[in-house]
Design an enzyme around this catalytic site. Structure first.
Site, mmCIF file in Angstrom:
data_model
loop_
_atom_site.group_PDB
_atom_site.id
_atom_site.type_symbol
_atom_site.label_atom_id
_atom_site.label_comp_id
_atom_site.label_asym_id
_atom_site.label_seq_id
_atom_site.Cartn_x
_atom_site.Cartn_y
_atom_site.Cartn_z
ATOM 1 C CG ASN A 10 19.673 10.140 14.568
ATOM 2 O OD1 ASN A 10 18.934 11.142 14.912
ATOM 3 N ND2 ASN A 10 21.058 10.636 14.414
ATOM 4 C CD1 TRP A 11 13.901 8.662 11.971
ATOM 5 C CD2 TRP A 11 11.992 9.623 12.421
ATOM 6 N NE1 TRP A 11 12.883 7.705 12.023
ATOM 7 C CE2 TRP A 11 11.693 8.232 12.386
ATOM 8 C CE3 TRP A 11 10.956 10.596 12.923
ATOM 9 C CZ2 TRP A 11 10.246 7.933 12.301
ATOM 10 C CZ3 TRP A 11 9.704 10.213 12.865
ATOM 11 C CH2 TRP A 11 9.284 8.868 12.701
ATOM 12 C CE LYS A 12 22.144 11.717 10.938
ATOM 13 N NZ LYS A 12 23.291 11.835 10.310
ATOM 14 C CG HIS A 99 25.112 11.839 16.084
ATOM 15 N ND1 HIS A 99 25.458 12.701 15.125
ATOM 16 C CD2 HIS A 99 24.548 10.250 15.496
ATOM 17 C CE1 HIS A 99 25.247 11.788 13.917
ATOM 18 N NE2 HIS A 99 24.703 10.749 14.291
ATOM 19 C CD GLU A 101 24.765 14.614 12.331
ATOM 20 O OE1 GLU A 101 24.843 13.860 10.885
ATOM 21 O OE2 GLU A 101 23.616 14.637 12.814
ATOM 22 C CD GLU A 171 28.044 8.644 15.448
ATOM 23 O OE1 GLU A 171 27.186 8.997 14.992
ATOM 24 O OE2 GLU A 171 28.616 9.652 16.123
ATOM 25 N N GLY A 177 26.342 10.255 6.316
ATOM 26 C CA GLY A 177 25.705 10.984 5.262
ATOM 27 C C GLY A 177 26.675 11.279 4.203
ATOM 28 C CB SER A 217 26.345 5.573 4.731
ATOM 29 O OG SER A 217 26.518 6.731 4.809
ATOM 30 N N GLY A 238 20.606 6.642 9.704
ATOM 31 C CA GLY A 238 20.248 8.160 9.173
ATOM 32 C C GLY A 238 19.375 8.070 8.414
ATOM 33 N N GLY A 239 19.938 8.296 7.016
ATOM 34 C CA GLY A 239 19.128 8.597 5.999
ATOM 35 C C GLY A 239 18.047 7.440 5.645
#
Length: 255
Positions: A10-12, A99, A101, A171, A177, A217, A238-239
């Site tokens: 997930n590149w957000k 998600h 967010e 999640e 994050g 994470s 994510g990251g």
């Protein structure tokens, strides 16, 4: 039952179209070498979907393309929205919904997540349905009931045949994050509760075929501890998905 693992990136809100092209080229080159026993998925921003699709198509890469969100109508006067029909034309086979967010910053409700999941299924796109708890909910000892209620709400009106292909992503919000990570045992406990809920909804055979990912994470330094967990079938990343070598290291862990 041995489920085929999945590593989904997930590149957000990261990577311009040019940057997305470069990252996809690196991922495609590495993935073409081996690792075919793992499903690999990238979910770039809407603006980069076409660029990423072109790279994957040119390389004849088995990496799959997904989106980060969708609206629940196929077309209409919904300024700024993207429909499942549009995603399908771009070659998306998966799409993330619910998600944390989106729930937090855009005030998405369980009902909205359900509408999006059903719209994707209607258009033959596989939903990756996210669920997860806040730190306050975990400290109150209400993680399992909270998370499984999200799963139930997201699957209202979804038949067993359609649910079979859906993916659930657990999640914990407090681990996204932040650098904090649920222990493998904590993640497995919640994913096991999700699996039990799927058994209640659809029966053991279908529930055992559905994949449950962990998102929170996950990175090369800790992934080996999640791999043995029986109800965790990979990760929603994510990251670490923004760095080609890190992402491929996660794929390697599940080979």
């Amino acid at each position: 039952m041995a489920r085929r693992p999945m590593i989904a990136g997930n590149w957000k809100m990261n990577k311009t179209a040019a940057e997305a092209t470069e990252l996809t080229q690196k991922l495609s080159f590495e993935y073409m070498k081996e690792y075919k026993s793992v499903d690999v998925l990238v979910c770039p921003p809407f603006t980069s979907l076409r660029s990423v699709r072109i790279v994957l198509g040119f390389d004849k890469s088995p990496i799959k393309l997904g989106a980060q969100d969708v609206f629940w109508e196929d077309e209409g006067a919904f300024t700024g929205a993207i429909s499942p029909k549009m995603l399908k034309e771009l070659g998306c086979t998966y799409c993330i919904v619910g998600h944390s967010e989106r729930r937090e910053f855009f005030h998405e409700t369980d009902e909205m997540v359900n509408a999006k999941a059903r719209a994707l299924i209607r258009n033959n796109i596989i939903p990756i349905i996210c669920c997860g708890e806040s730190l306050a909910t975990r400290e109150a000892g209400e993680t399992a009931s909270y998370v499984t209620s999200q799963v139930r709400a997201a699957l209202v009106g979804v038949t067993a045949d359609d649910a079979q292909r859906a993916v659930i992503a657990y999640e914990p919000i407090w681990a996204i994050g932040t650098g904090r990570t649920a222990t493998p045992e904590m993640a497995e406990e919640t994913c096991s509760a999700i699996r039990d809920t799927l058994i209640e909804l659809y029966g053991d055979e279908i529930a055992q075929e559905m994949r449950i990912l962990y998102g929170g994470s996950m990175k090369p330094s800790n992934v080996k501890h999640f791999v043995p967990m029986p109800n965790i079938d990979g990760g929603l990343i994510g990251g670490a998905a923004l760095v080609a070598t890190d992402f491929i290291d996660l794929v390697k862990a599940y080979v």
